[in-house]
Write a protein that holds these residues in place. Structure first.
Motif, PDB file in Angstrom:
ATOM      1  N   GLY A 246      36.214  17.168 -37.837  1.00  0.00           N
ATOM      2  CA  GLY A 246      37.093  16.005 -37.895  1.00  0.00           C
ATOM      3  C   GLY A 246      36.711  15.062 -39.015  1.00  0.00           C
ATOM      4  N   ILE A 247      35.420  14.821 -39.172  1.00  0.00           N
ATOM      5  CA  ILE A 247      34.967  13.903 -40.212  1.00  0.00           C
ATOM      6  C   ILE A 247      35.339  14.429 -41.594  1.00  0.00           C
ATOM      7  CG2 ILE A 247      32.906  12.934 -41.323  1.00  0.00           C
ATOM      8  CD1 ILE A 247      31.698  12.835 -38.438  1.00  0.00           C
ATOM      9  N   ALA A 248      35.110  15.722 -41.824  1.00  0.00           N
ATOM     10  CA  ALA A 248      35.449  16.304 -43.120  1.00  0.00           C
ATOM     11  C   ALA A 248      36.958  16.237 -43.368  1.00  0.00           C
ATOM     12  CB  ALA A 248      34.971  17.751 -43.186  1.00  0.00           C
ATOM     13  N   MET A 249      37.731  16.494 -42.333  1.00  0.00           N
ATOM     14  CA  MET A 249      39.190  16.499 -42.445  1.00  0.00           C
ATOM     15  C   MET A 249      39.725  15.107 -42.775  1.00  0.00           C
ATOM     16  SD  MET A 249      41.394  18.847 -42.253  1.00  0.00           S
ATOM     17  CE  MET A 249      42.200  19.972 -41.160  1.00  0.00           C
ATOM     18  N   GLY A 250      39.232  14.091 -42.050  1.00  0.00           N
ATOM     19  CA  GLY A 250      39.725  12.731 -42.260  1.00  0.00           C
ATOM     20  C   GLY A 250      39.306  12.168 -43.605  1.00  0.00           C
ATOM     21  N   MET A 251      38.109  12.544 -44.046  1.00  0.00           N
ATOM     22  CA  MET A 251      37.628  12.027 -45.315  1.00  0.00           C
ATOM     23  C   MET A 251      38.456  12.579 -46.476  1.00  0.00           C
ATOM     24  SD  MET A 251      34.163  12.775 -47.329  1.00  0.00           S
ATOM     25  CE  MET A 251      34.908  14.261 -47.937  1.00  0.00           C
ATOM     26  N   THR A 252      38.867  13.845 -46.366  1.00  0.00           N
ATOM     27  CA  THR A 252      39.586  14.474 -47.465  1.00  0.00           C
ATOM     28  C   THR A 252      41.091  14.298 -47.346  1.00  0.00           C
ATOM     29  OG1 THR A 252      37.982  16.212 -47.124  1.00  0.00           O
ATOM     30  CG2 THR A 252      39.690  16.613 -48.756  1.00  0.00           C
ATOM     31  N   SER A 253      41.600  14.512 -46.147  1.00  0.00           N
ATOM     32  CA  SER A 253      43.040  14.637 -45.994  1.00  0.00           C
ATOM     33  C   SER A 253      43.658  13.485 -45.216  1.00  0.00           C
ATOM     34  CB  SER A 253      43.386  15.956 -45.317  1.00  0.00           C
ATOM     35  OG  SER A 253      42.991  17.010 -46.147  1.00  0.00           O
ATOM     36  N   HIS A 254      42.925  12.388 -45.087  1.00  0.00           N
ATOM     37  CA  HIS A 254      43.438  11.124 -44.518  1.00  0.00           C
ATOM     38  C   HIS A 254      44.431  11.341 -43.365  1.00  0.00           C
ATOM     39  CE1 HIS A 254      46.807  11.900 -47.275  1.00  0.00           C
ATOM     40  NE2 HIS A 254      45.879  12.287 -48.107  1.00  0.00           N
ATOM     41  N   GLY A 255      45.615  10.709 -43.406  1.00  0.00           N
ATOM     42  CA  GLY A 255      46.557  10.752 -42.283  1.00  0.00           C
ATOM     43  C   GLY A 255      47.108  12.135 -42.000  1.00  0.00           C
ATOM     44  N   ILE A 256      47.384  12.894 -43.068  1.00  0.00           N
ATOM     45  CA  ILE A 256      47.950  14.237 -42.884  1.00  0.00           C
ATOM     46  C   ILE A 256      46.926  15.132 -42.191  1.00  0.00           C
ATOM     47  CG2 ILE A 256      48.831  16.269 -44.110  1.00  0.00           C
ATOM     48  CD1 ILE A 256      49.923  14.334 -46.245  1.00  0.00           C
ATOM     49  N   GLY A 257      45.650  15.025 -42.627  1.00  0.00           N
ATOM     50  CA  GLY A 257      44.590  15.803 -42.007  1.00  0.00           C
ATOM     51  C   GLY A 257      44.339  15.370 -40.567  1.00  0.00           C
ATOM     52  N   THR A 258      44.446  14.056 -40.326  1.00  0.00           N
ATOM     53  CA  THR A 258      44.199  13.543 -38.985  1.00  0.00           C
ATOM     54  C   THR A 258      45.265  14.036 -38.002  1.00  0.00           C
ATOM     55  OG1 THR A 258      43.117  11.602 -39.920  1.00  0.00           O
ATOM     56  CG2 THR A 258      43.836  11.437 -37.636  1.00  0.00           C
ATOM     57  N   ALA A 259      46.518  14.057 -38.468  1.00  0.00           N
ATOM     58  CA  ALA A 259      47.589  14.570 -37.617  1.00  0.00           C
ATOM     59  C   ALA A 259      47.304  16.021 -37.245  1.00  0.00           C
ATOM     60  CB  ALA A 259      48.929  14.456 -38.334  1.00  0.00           C
TER      61      ALA A 259
ATOM     62  N   ALA B 213      44.313  17.465 -37.258  1.00  0.00           N
ATOM     63  CA  ALA B 213      43.113  17.518 -36.425  1.00  0.00           C
ATOM     64  C   ALA B 213      43.449  17.250 -34.954  1.00  0.00           C
ATOM     65  CB  ALA B 213      42.080  16.510 -36.924  1.00  0.00           C
ATOM     66  N   PHE B 214      44.384  16.338 -34.707  1.00  0.00           N
ATOM     67  CA  PHE B 214      44.775  16.042 -33.329  1.00  0.00           C
ATOM     68  C   PHE B 214      45.427  17.244 -32.669  1.00  0.00           C
ATOM     69  CE2 PHE B 214      44.232  11.376 -33.850  1.00  0.00           C
ATOM     70  CZ  PHE B 214      43.561  11.159 -32.656  1.00  0.00           C
ATOM     71  N   GLN B 215      46.037  18.134 -33.483  1.00  0.00           N
ATOM     72  CA  GLN B 215      46.630  19.340 -32.910  1.00  0.00           C
ATOM     73  C   GLN B 215      45.544  20.313 -32.451  1.00  0.00           C
ATOM     74  OE1 GLN B 215      49.219  20.880 -35.959  1.00  0.00           O
ATOM     75  NE2 GLN B 215      50.730  19.275 -35.671  1.00  0.00           N
ATOM     76  N   VAL B 216      44.357  20.240 -33.090  1.00  0.00           N
ATOM     77  CA  VAL B 216      43.269  21.139 -32.711  1.00  0.00           C
ATOM     78  C   VAL B 216      42.574  20.632 -31.446  1.00  0.00           C
ATOM     79  CG1 VAL B 216      41.089  22.179 -33.437  1.00  0.00           C
ATOM     80  CG2 VAL B 216      42.938  21.893 -35.089  1.00  0.00           C
ATOM     81  N   SER B 217      42.088  19.378 -31.506  1.00  0.00           N
ATOM     82  CA  SER B 217      41.495  18.799 -30.300  1.00  0.00           C
ATOM     83  C   SER B 217      41.465  17.291 -30.437  1.00  0.00           C
ATOM     84  CB  SER B 217      40.074  19.340 -30.069  1.00  0.00           C
ATOM     85  OG  SER B 217      39.162  18.677 -30.918  1.00  0.00           O
ATOM     86  N   ALA B 218      41.429  16.593 -29.304  1.00  0.00           N
ATOM     87  CA  ALA B 218      41.424  15.131 -29.319  1.00  0.00           C
ATOM     88  C   ALA B 218      40.167  14.623 -30.009  1.00  0.00           C
ATOM     89  CB  ALA B 218      41.498  14.589 -27.899  1.00  0.00           C
ATOM     90  N   GLN B 219      39.054  15.357 -29.798  1.00  0.00           N
ATOM     91  CA  GLN B 219      37.805  14.919 -30.395  1.00  0.00           C
ATOM     92  C   GLN B 219      37.844  15.031 -31.917  1.00  0.00           C
ATOM     93  OE1 GLN B 219      34.411  17.256 -29.528  1.00  0.00           O
ATOM     94  NE2 GLN B 219      32.999  15.698 -30.242  1.00  0.00           N
ATOM     95  N   MET B 220      38.380  16.147 -32.404  1.00  0.00           N
ATOM     96  CA  MET B 220      38.485  16.328 -33.846  1.00  0.00           C
ATOM     97  C   MET B 220      39.394  15.260 -34.442  1.00  0.00           C
ATOM     98  SD  MET B 220      39.392  19.810 -35.870  1.00  0.00           S
ATOM     99  CE  MET B 220      39.847  19.830 -37.597  1.00  0.00           C
ATOM    100  N   GLY B 221      40.492  14.944 -33.729  1.00  0.00           N
ATOM    101  CA  GLY B 221      41.423  13.922 -34.206  1.00  0.00           C
ATOM    102  C   GLY B 221      40.777  12.550 -34.279  1.00  0.00           C
ATOM    103  N   ALA B 222      40.021  12.200 -33.234  1.00  0.00           N
ATOM    104  CA  ALA B 222      39.400  10.877 -33.207  1.00  0.00           C
ATOM    105  C   ALA B 222      38.400  10.723 -34.344  1.00  0.00           C
ATOM    106  CB  ALA B 222      38.710  10.656 -31.869  1.00  0.00           C
ATOM    107  N   PHE B 223      37.580  11.769 -34.588  1.00  0.00           N
ATOM    108  CA  PHE B 223      36.613  11.671 -35.672  1.00  0.00           C
ATOM    109  C   PHE B 223      37.288  11.695 -37.028  1.00  0.00           C
ATOM    110  CE2 PHE B 223      33.468  12.269 -32.456  1.00  0.00           C
ATOM    111  CZ  PHE B 223      32.370  11.596 -32.965  1.00  0.00           C
ATOM    112  N   SER B 224      38.405  12.394 -37.122  1.00  0.00           N
ATOM    113  CA  SER B 224      39.144  12.410 -38.368  1.00  0.00           C
ATOM    114  C   SER B 224      39.702  11.012 -38.670  1.00  0.00           C
ATOM    115  CB  SER B 224      40.274  13.438 -38.272  1.00  0.00           C
ATOM    116  OG  SER B 224      40.984  13.495 -39.467  1.00  0.00           O
ATOM    117  N   GLY B 225      40.245  10.347 -37.634  1.00  0.00           N
ATOM    118  CA  GLY B 225      40.760   8.986 -37.810  1.00  0.00           C
ATOM    119  C   GLY B 225      39.656   8.030 -38.231  1.00  0.00           C
TER     120      GLY B 225
END
Lengths: 122, 243
Positions: B191-204, B206-218
């Motif tokens: 999640g952290i790697a996704m949010g750092m690189t792909s901001h909102g699009i990556g966070t959206a 990440a939330f499809q994968v798991s709530a935890q990944m989404g939260a860390f991405s945000g």
């Protein structure tokens, strides 16, 4: 009415950020300074009011709409970048890749203790 | 209605800001619907489809960008208040940060520095103009913040916006393959790697994968927007990229 009051608070912080930028000549945009001030304000007061939360949610949910006018411009000024697309693509791909790999490697080394449902042992 | 009448109405409407504003809203809602229908396929991201539709419309009606922007500026202006609005999710994510701030901050600061500098250096090496190099530097930051940073450091906000979107989509599409390849299994790290690189699009995504990944991405997205806006102008000037 409450969304309007929330919007007013956002606009006031935007105005405050813009004024700070002009007074102190900070190289940071007024919107971002406003974001920082509002974050600080929320930390001090310790909570988000319904009005601000509602207005913020409304704006954030249509972020894509808000960037459309700016994005559309790129098509009309693309002549400016003739001959630079290769540089842009390579830089974008390699730069992104390097930064992701760096972060992942560092996190794997440093973050054995991240709270997680899934475990970290390989 | 006769043809000259229609013509007169068109001439009148195309000169008024109403048309640009309406077209922006129409293109957005069509694109958004298509995206929902596709089951949130990242390749049908509404940014791409709506802007493509808008450009096609402007070309077909021979409307200049300036005429269009007369109307669209009302939407564009809201980017300022929307940037301020990001304080609310940022504040909410900060609470999560308390337990993990050290490893996350170290990893993000390094990632931000490596990402920004390698992009600028590669673009410079391959002969891109200074304006293009500067537009590339904030490509991993959420669009409104990235555009504001770009304008501030002398890049082109519209180019940055396009690069932000492309980076976001690439990250969201190839991210999970890279995680597999590197043997990363922890959802919070992903999640952290996704949010750092792909901001909102990556966070959206990440939330499809798991709530935890989404939260860390945000969390990573908010934190890296903050880091970029504070440190990028300063880093660019001490390293001499900005004369």
């Amino acid at each position: 009415m409450s969304i309007l009051r929330g919007f007013l608070i956002l606009v006031l912080f935007f105005l405050l950020g813009e004024s700070l930028r002009l007074v102190f000549l900070v190289p940071i945009s007024g919107g971002i300074l406003g974001l920082m001030l509002l974050t600080l304000y929320l930390m001090v007061t310790g909570g988000v009011g319904n009005a601000v939360a509602g207005a913020s949610q409304a704006l954030i949910s249509v972020l894509i709409l808000l960037i459309m006018p700016g994005l559309t411009e790129i098509f009309f000024i693309s002549g400016k970048f003739t001959g630079q697309w290769l540089a842009v693509s390579v830089s974008l791909l390699v730069g992104t890749f390097l930064s992701v790999v760096t972060t992942l490697v560092l996190l794997n080394v440093l973050a054995r203790k991240l709270p997680s449902g899934s475990s970290n042992h390989e | 209605m006769t043809e000259p009448d229609l013509n007169r109405i068109w001439v009148y409407l195309s000169a008024s800001p109403l048309l640009g504003l309406t077209m922006t809203l129409v293109a957005y809602s069509l694109a958004h619907r298509l995206y929902l229908r596709s089951g949130l396929n990242p390749l049908l991201n509404p940014v791409v489809t709506s802007v493509t539709a808008l450009i096609l419309f402007l070309l077909a009606t021979d409307t200049s960008y300036d005429d269009y922007f007369d109307g669209a500026q009302f939407v564009h202006f809201l980017l300022g208040p929307a940037t301020v609005a990001l304080a609310i999710p940022l504040y909410q994510q900060f609470n999560k940060l308390k337990q993990v701030w050290l490893p996350v901050t170290v990893a993000l600061v390094t990632g931000v520095v490596v990402g920004a500098f390698s992009s600028v250096a590669i673009a410079r090496l391959l002969g891109a103009s200074l304006e293009t190099q500067l537009s590339l530097a904030p490509k991993s930051v959420t669009a409104p913040v990235g555009m504001a940073i770009s304008e501030q450091i002398g890049g082109l906000p519209s180019l940055t916006a396009a690069l932000v979107v492309v980076t976001g989509i690439i990250g969201a599409v190839i991210g999970s393959k890279l995680f597999d390849l590197m043997g990363i299994r922890d959802d919070s790290v992903k999640g952290i790697a996704m949010g750092m690189t792909s901001h909102g699009i990556g966070t959206a995504r990440a939330f499809q994968v798991s709530a935890q990944m989404g939260a860390f991405s945000g969390l990573a997205m908010a934190l890296s927007a903050f880091l970029y806006s504070v440190f990028l102008p300063w880093l660019l000037s001490i390293t001499g990229v900005l004369g």
